[in-house]
Design a protein around this motif. Structure first.
Motif, PDB file in Angstrom:
ATOM      1  N   MET A 120     -94.474  26.876 -93.780  1.00 47.49           N
ATOM      2  CA  MET A 120     -93.403  26.503 -94.699  1.00 47.49           C
ATOM      3  C   MET A 120     -92.186  27.406 -94.514  1.00 47.49           C
ATOM      4  SD  MET A 120     -93.440  26.629 -98.866  1.00 47.49           S
ATOM      5  CE  MET A 120     -95.094  25.944 -98.847  1.00 47.49           C
ATOM      6  N   LEU A 121     -92.444  28.693 -94.209  1.00 43.15           N
ATOM      7  CA  LEU A 121     -91.370  29.661 -94.035  1.00 43.15           C
ATOM      8  C   LEU A 121     -90.828  29.687 -92.611  1.00 43.15           C
ATOM      9  CD1 LEU A 121     -93.021  32.599 -96.027  1.00 43.15           C
ATOM     10  CD2 LEU A 121     -91.226  31.062 -96.836  1.00 43.15           C
ATOM     11  N   ARG A 122     -91.430  28.868 -91.724  1.00 44.75           N
ATOM     12  CA  ARG A 122     -91.075  28.865 -90.309  1.00 44.75           C
ATOM     13  C   ARG A 122     -91.154  30.285 -89.747  1.00 44.75           C
ATOM     14  NH1 ARG A 122     -87.514  25.941 -92.994  1.00 44.75           N
ATOM     15  NH2 ARG A 122     -85.877  27.516 -92.802  1.00 44.75           N
ATOM     16  N   ALA A 123     -92.255  30.927 -90.059  1.00 41.32           N
ATOM     17  CA  ALA A 123     -92.453  32.319 -89.667  1.00 41.32           C
ATOM     18  C   ALA A 123     -93.770  32.464 -88.924  1.00 41.32           C
ATOM     19  CB  ALA A 123     -92.441  33.224 -90.898  1.00 41.32           C
ATOM     20  N   THR A 124     -93.877  33.536 -88.170  1.00 43.17           N
ATOM     21  CA  THR A 124     -95.149  33.922 -87.574  1.00 43.17           C
ATOM     22  C   THR A 124     -95.697  35.106 -88.341  1.00 43.17           C
ATOM     23  OG1 THR A 124     -94.038  35.412 -86.010  1.00 43.17           O
ATOM     24  CG2 THR A 124     -94.448  33.157 -85.282  1.00 43.17           C
ATOM     25  N   ILE A 125     -97.003  35.305 -88.226  1.00 44.08           N
ATOM     26  CA  ILE A 125     -97.607  36.467 -88.883  1.00 44.08           C
ATOM     27  C   ILE A 125     -98.258  37.333 -87.820  1.00 44.08           C
ATOM     28  CG2 ILE A 125     -97.921  35.435 -91.160  1.00 44.08           C
ATOM     29  CD1 ILE A 125    -100.788  34.796 -90.392  1.00 44.08           C
ATOM     30  N   ILE A 126     -98.110  38.630 -87.998  1.00 48.97           N
ATOM     31  CA  ILE A 126     -98.695  39.619 -87.099  1.00 48.97           C
ATOM     32  C   ILE A 126     -99.828  40.301 -87.848  1.00 48.97           C
ATOM     33  CG2 ILE A 126     -98.255  41.664 -85.687  1.00 48.97           C
ATOM     34  CD1 ILE A 126     -95.244  40.842 -85.772  1.00 48.97           C
TER      35      ILE A 126
END
Length: 319
Positions: A302-308
């Motif tokens: 939804m946030l157009r993000a990746t997670i590390i």
């Protein structure tokens, strides 16, 4: 899924949690019926949320623990539940709550990070103590004194007009006879939220400026000014604020930074917002307070993000 649909599913999940906790009182029942009648989509979302709770109970019976026989000064698990409810990847998982049947005369209770503890008191009252909290309890013949030294707690007070129930949080005092309410120290002051009955609250530095807080309302006391009037809360918002008692975090319009702050209260593996610190997307869903990775995986698209993913942190990134 549209924002409107996500909000409906989140509200339905909140109502399912309210209903799952027992028969709603008359005020809650009226509010629920009005919400169901206000939009034809509401009833279907509510039924799906209830079905989700029942389904997980059947699929994961291993997470329902039987209460062991109580012993003085012993702690026994109550329950753990994992569930998937609502839409938009809303995930909810239960907790391990601890119950203790003990004589509470001059007792101190601590909870660790991510721990929620339910403590029956000798007078018939009970305390539910949130993560990383310290609560001192002293039950006397003429009064019942509770000190919230750190953190947050919710109290269900057994009526006893001869022994007032007084909760102290720094300079703030909250007095009840027979009621249920929570207290939480915040940077802006002490938040008092009442679920049943009525409480009187005041700051010892302003003893003549007492305020009365009725059921279904909240107030912030900071001692720096005249107390502001209590703010009524709709039942779903009340359920959202107190979802921690079930090991849940309910989001209904909070930002990523606000959500991360809440999750970090319960976990050593912290959520770091990284270059999304100022992201203003409103998040909706029901999540396990002690499963930040599931939350991150659910909201990152939804946030157009990746997670590390790291052992001690989970970082959001645009790159």
């Amino acid at each position: 899924m549209t924002d409107a649909s996500s909000e409906i599913d989140a509200r339905a999940a909140e109502w399912a949690l309210v209903a799952n906790g027992g028969e709603p009182d008359s005020g809650q029942a009226q509010y629920l019926e009005a919400w169901l009648a206000s939009d034809p989509r509401h009833r279907g979302a509510f039924l799906r949320a209830q079905a989700g709770l029942r389904l997980v109970d059947r699929l994961r019976p291993d997470l329902v623990l039987t209460r062991a026989p109580t012993r003085p000064r012993a702690c026994t698990p109550l329950s753990r539940r994992t569930m998937m409810i609502g839409g938009g990847g809303a995930i909810a998982a239960g907790l391990v709550a601890v119950a203790a049947s003990v004589l509470l005369r001059g007792e101190r209770f601590r909870t660790g990070l991510g721990e929620i503890r339910r403590v029956p008191l000798q007078d018939g009252s009970s305390a539910t103590i949130n993560t990383d909290s310290i609560v001192d309890v002293k039950l006397g013949r003429s009064r019942r004194d509770i000190d919230v030294v750190q953190g947050e707690a919710w109290f269900n007070v057994h009526p006893d007009r001869l022994r007032p129930f007084l909760v102290r949080v720094g300079d703030i005092r909250v007095r009840a006879v027979g009621t249920a309410f929570s207290v939480r120290p915040l940077a802006a002051g002490v938040d008092v939220t009442v679920t049943e009955g009525i409480v009187d609250a005041w700051d010892v530095r302003r003893p003549n400026a007492k305020m009365r807080i009725p059921a279904g309302a909240t107030a912030m006391l900071d001692g720096q000014a005249e107390p502001r009037a209590a703010t009524p809360l709709p039942p779903p918002e009340l359920a959202r604020r107190l979802a921690w008692r079930e090991g849940l975090i309910i989001l209904n319009g909070q930002t990523l930074a606000q959500a991360a702050e809440e999750f970090n209260r319960y976990n050593t593996r912290r959520l770091e917002t990284g270059d999304l610190a100022t992201e203003q997307t409103k998040l909706v869903g029901v999540f396990s307070a002690t499963d930040p990775e599931s939350f991150a995986r659910a909201v990152s698209p939804m946030l157009r993000a990746t997670i590390i993913l790291r052992s001690r942190e989970i970082e959001f990134s645009r790159s």
